[in-house]
Structure formats: C-alpha cells, structure tokens
Scaffold this motif. Structure first.
Motif, mmCIF file in Angstrom:
data_model
loop_
_atom_site.group_PDB
_atom_site.id
_atom_site.type_symbol
_atom_site.label_atom_id
_atom_site.label_comp_id
_atom_site.label_asym_id
_atom_site.label_seq_id
_atom_site.Cartn_x
_atom_site.Cartn_y
_atom_site.Cartn_z
ATOM 1 N N CYS A 90 0.829 -1.208 0.000
ATOM 2 C CA CYS A 90 0.000 0.000 0.000
ATOM 3 C C CYS A 90 0.866 1.262 0.000
ATOM 4 O O CYS A 90 0.540 2.259 -0.665
ATOM 5 C CB CYS A 90 -0.919 -0.004 1.221
ATOM 6 S SG CYS A 90 -2.213 -1.278 1.144
ATOM 7 N N TYR A 112 -8.416 -0.576 8.352
ATOM 8 C CA TYR A 112 -9.150 -0.558 7.070
ATOM 9 C C TYR A 112 -9.537 -1.966 6.612
ATOM 10 O O TYR A 112 -8.757 -2.914 6.721
ATOM 11 C CB TYR A 112 -8.305 0.110 5.985
ATOM 12 C CG TYR A 112 -8.829 -0.145 4.580
ATOM 13 C CD1 TYR A 112 -9.941 0.544 4.113
ATOM 14 C CD2 TYR A 112 -8.213 -1.082 3.747
ATOM 15 C CE1 TYR A 112 -10.426 0.314 2.834
ATOM 16 C CE2 TYR A 112 -8.685 -1.310 2.466
ATOM 17 C CZ TYR A 112 -9.801 -0.618 2.018
ATOM 18 O OH TYR A 112 -10.289 -0.854 0.759
ATOM 19 N N SER A 113 -10.759 -2.076 6.105
ATOM 20 C CA SER A 113 -11.207 -3.266 5.378
ATOM 21 C C SER A 113 -12.057 -2.781 4.208
ATOM 22 O O SER A 113 -12.784 -1.779 4.340
ATOM 23 C CB SER A 113 -12.011 -4.210 6.281
ATOM 24 O OG SER A 113 -13.179 -3.570 6.757
ATOM 25 N N PRO A 114 -11.977 -3.429 3.045
ATOM 26 C CA PRO A 114 -12.686 -2.957 1.854
ATOM 27 C C PRO A 114 -14.196 -2.849 2.091
ATOM 28 O O PRO A 114 -14.795 -3.669 2.787
ATOM 29 C CB PRO A 114 -12.363 -4.018 0.798
ATOM 30 C CG PRO A 114 -11.100 -4.631 1.267
ATOM 31 C CD PRO A 114 -11.167 -4.622 2.764
ATOM 32 N N THR A 115 -14.793 -1.834 1.504
ATOM 33 C CA THR A 115 -16.238 -1.669 1.555
ATOM 34 C C THR A 115 -16.895 -2.871 0.903
ATOM 35 O O THR A 115 -16.457 -3.337 -0.165
ATOM 36 C CB THR A 115 -16.658 -0.381 0.826
ATOM 37 O OG1 THR A 115 -15.944 0.715 1.398
ATOM 38 C CG2 THR A 115 -18.140 -0.148 0.928
ATOM 39 N N ALA A 120 -12.910 -2.249 -4.354
ATOM 40 C CA ALA A 120 -11.775 -2.834 -3.648
ATOM 41 C C ALA A 120 -12.059 -4.282 -3.245
ATOM 42 O O ALA A 120 -11.151 -5.125 -3.212
ATOM 43 C CB ALA A 120 -11.438 -2.002 -2.411
ATOM 44 N N THR A 121 -13.319 -4.584 -2.943
ATOM 45 C CA THR A 121 -13.693 -5.967 -2.615
ATOM 46 C C THR A 121 -13.541 -6.866 -3.830
ATOM 47 O O THR A 121 -13.056 -7.999 -3.740
ATOM 48 C CB THR A 121 -15.140 -6.019 -2.095
ATOM 49 O OG1 THR A 121 -15.256 -5.186 -0.947
ATOM 50 C CG2 THR A 121 -15.534 -7.438 -1.734
ATOM 51 N N GLN A 124 -9.870 -7.805 -4.379
ATOM 52 C CA GLN A 124 -9.346 -8.865 -3.522
ATOM 53 C C GLN A 124 -9.749 -10.251 -4.016
ATOM 54 O O GLN A 124 -9.046 -11.226 -3.777
ATOM 55 C CB GLN A 124 -9.807 -8.648 -2.081
ATOM 56 C CG GLN A 124 -9.123 -7.479 -1.387
ATOM 57 C CD GLN A 124 -9.369 -7.464 0.109
ATOM 58 O OE1 GLN A 124 -10.403 -7.905 0.599
ATOM 59 N NE2 GLN A 124 -8.380 -6.965 0.863
ATOM 60 N N SER A 130 -5.719 -4.098 -1.976
ATOM 61 C CA SER A 130 -6.653 -3.031 -1.607
ATOM 62 C C SER A 130 -6.100 -2.276 -0.403
ATOM 63 O O SER A 130 -5.648 -2.887 0.569
ATOM 64 C CB SER A 130 -8.027 -3.609 -1.258
ATOM 65 O OG SER A 130 -8.608 -4.232 -2.390
ATOM 66 N N GLY A 132 -6.513 1.572 2.104
ATOM 67 C CA GLY A 132 -7.403 2.652 2.485
ATOM 68 C C GLY A 132 -6.713 3.737 3.273
ATOM 69 O O GLY A 132 -5.802 3.463 4.066
ATOM 70 N N GLU A 143 -10.325 4.660 -0.958
ATOM 71 C CA GLU A 143 -9.940 3.256 -1.206
ATOM 72 C C GLU A 143 -9.212 3.152 -2.536
ATOM 73 O O GLU A 143 -9.669 3.666 -3.567
ATOM 74 C CB GLU A 143 -11.163 2.346 -1.213
ATOM 75 C CG GLU A 143 -11.874 2.289 0.123
ATOM 76 C CD GLU A 143 -13.053 1.328 0.095
ATOM 77 O OE1 GLU A 143 -12.882 0.156 0.475
ATOM 78 O OE2 GLU A 143 -14.147 1.781 -0.309
ATOM 79 N N SER A 145 -7.276 0.266 -5.132
ATOM 80 C CA SER A 145 -7.073 -1.164 -5.412
ATOM 81 C C SER A 145 -6.346 -1.329 -6.736
ATOM 82 O O SER A 145 -6.497 -0.504 -7.651
ATOM 83 C CB SER A 145 -8.405 -1.920 -5.445
ATOM 84 O OG SER A 145 -9.195 -1.488 -6.536
#
Length: 224
Positions: A90, A112-115, A120-121, A124, A130, A132, A143, A145
């Motif tokens: 990142c 951070y975790s992808p929406t 971004a999801t 992955q 991904s 953030g 975000e 990716s």
C-alpha cells in the motif's frame, strides 16, 4: 453256247452291292463328321477362358473397408478469469506525501477493510491489493485497489466499466490507458485500465472525474 441269262442277275447283284457300299461310306463320313464336331466342341469348352466379373470383385473387396479409428476430441476448457498477485505494498501505491497533497487531513487507516459493495472488494477476489486512507475528521475513506488481470478478466472488467461508467480521457492516453468514472450513490469511482493493471479509486470526496486525477496519476506513476 453261253447262257446269257446269267448276266442280268450278275448285273443286278453288282448294282445292289455298289449301292450298299456307298451307303456305308456315307454313314461313316457322317459319323466321322459328328465325332470331329464333338471333339472340336469339347476343345473349345476346355480352352475358352471364363471372364472374371471385375466390377463384382472390386465391389466385394470394398464392401468390408478397414475402419480407421476416429480420434476423440476433448473440449478446450475456457480460461478462468483471474489475476496475478501484486508485488507492491500500500505504501508503494500512495506515499504519505501523495495523500497529503491530495488533502492534508487524510492519513493511514490501520483498521481498514474494503467496503462490502466496493471495487476494492472485487479486487481482492482476483489476487488484487486493496488499501485505504481515512479522513481524520470525518472518517471518510479513500480506497485504492490494483489488480493484474489475465486477458479473460481484463476483457470482462473493461466491458463492465464501459457499460456502467463514462469514459475519462484525462486519466491517460487511450488505448494505453483507458479511464472511466461514475458516481455510485454519492461515492465517486475512478477506474483505469493499462496494459497490465486495473486500478480503482473510490471515495465520497470525488464529486467529478477531475477530483481523482491527482491521486490516479500518483498510483500509475508508482506502478510504472
């Protein structure tokens, strides 16, 4: 004195004998001719070659052709849509300076975790990276990716972007760089396709395509 009555009897006897002899000779000639004809007929029957029906022989020979083995063909499997692992981190995609130049109020987002419904999801899912960054005041996320798709995935992603987004030529020069932008429920989404990568940026801070130009240029510059 000679008896003249003997001559007529002798004459008649001689004539009868001559006729009988002639008949015997004629019979022998006929019998001999018939025997000769029979001999010739037998010779012709024995010596005359019997013709061969070549058409029938050929037809019979080809009636049972050798059956050649038909090679079995297996269907070619359809390549799977996938992506190669990303070597960058990142911090390689956007430096703290890059983020600061975009907005000094943005910094790292440790949790951070992808929406769930964001690009971004999707990244992955295909071995993408991904990342953030968070607005320290509002908590809004930026975000980022990156995916290195194979040909199948690249085609699918481009078709989807073309259907759902508007082209943006200011992200790069087509066809080397194809850019798209859309507003998804108040969340601006910028996408770029290079020969190797699919790059996405998503944040409520993007109200129009030009808002993403600075960050997108930085990411593409770091990918090389």
């Amino acid at each position: 004195m000679t008896d003249t009555r003997v001559y007529p009897l002798f004459t008649r006897t001689a004539a009868r004998a001559a006729r009988l002899s002639a008949r015997r000779q004629a019979g022998l000639v006929l019998a001999g001719g018939a025997l000769f004809s029979l001999v010739l007929s037998g010779c012709a029957t024995d010596d005359t070659p019997i013709p061969t029906n070549s058409a029938a022989a050929t037809s019979g020979a080809s009636a049972d052709p050798t059956t050649s083995a038909v090679p079995s063909s297996s269907p070619t499997p359809t390549p799977e849509a996938t992506g190669s692992p990303i070597a960058q981190t990142c911090g390689d995609l956007l430096t703290l300076q890059d983020v600061y130049e975009f907005n000094p109020n943005y910094g790292t987002a440790p949790d951070y975790s992808p929406t769930a419904d964001g690009l971004a999801t999707i990244a992955q899912t295909y071995n993408g990276l991904s990342c953030g960054w968070s607005n320290q005041t509002s908590g809004e996320l930026v975000e980022v990716s990156v995916v290195a798709p194979n040909d199948v995935l690249m085609t699918t992603l481009k078709q989807q972007a073309d259907a759902d987004s508007q082209p943006v030529p200011t992200y790069g020069t087509p066809p080397t760089v194809d850019g798209f932008f859309t507003d998804a429920g108040g969340n601006g989404q910028a996408q770029v396709f290079t020969e190797t990568y699919w790059v996405t940026l998503s944040t409520p801070a993007f109200g129009e395509p030009g808002d993403a130009e600075g960050l997108m240029s930085s990411v593409l510059g770091h990918l090389g």
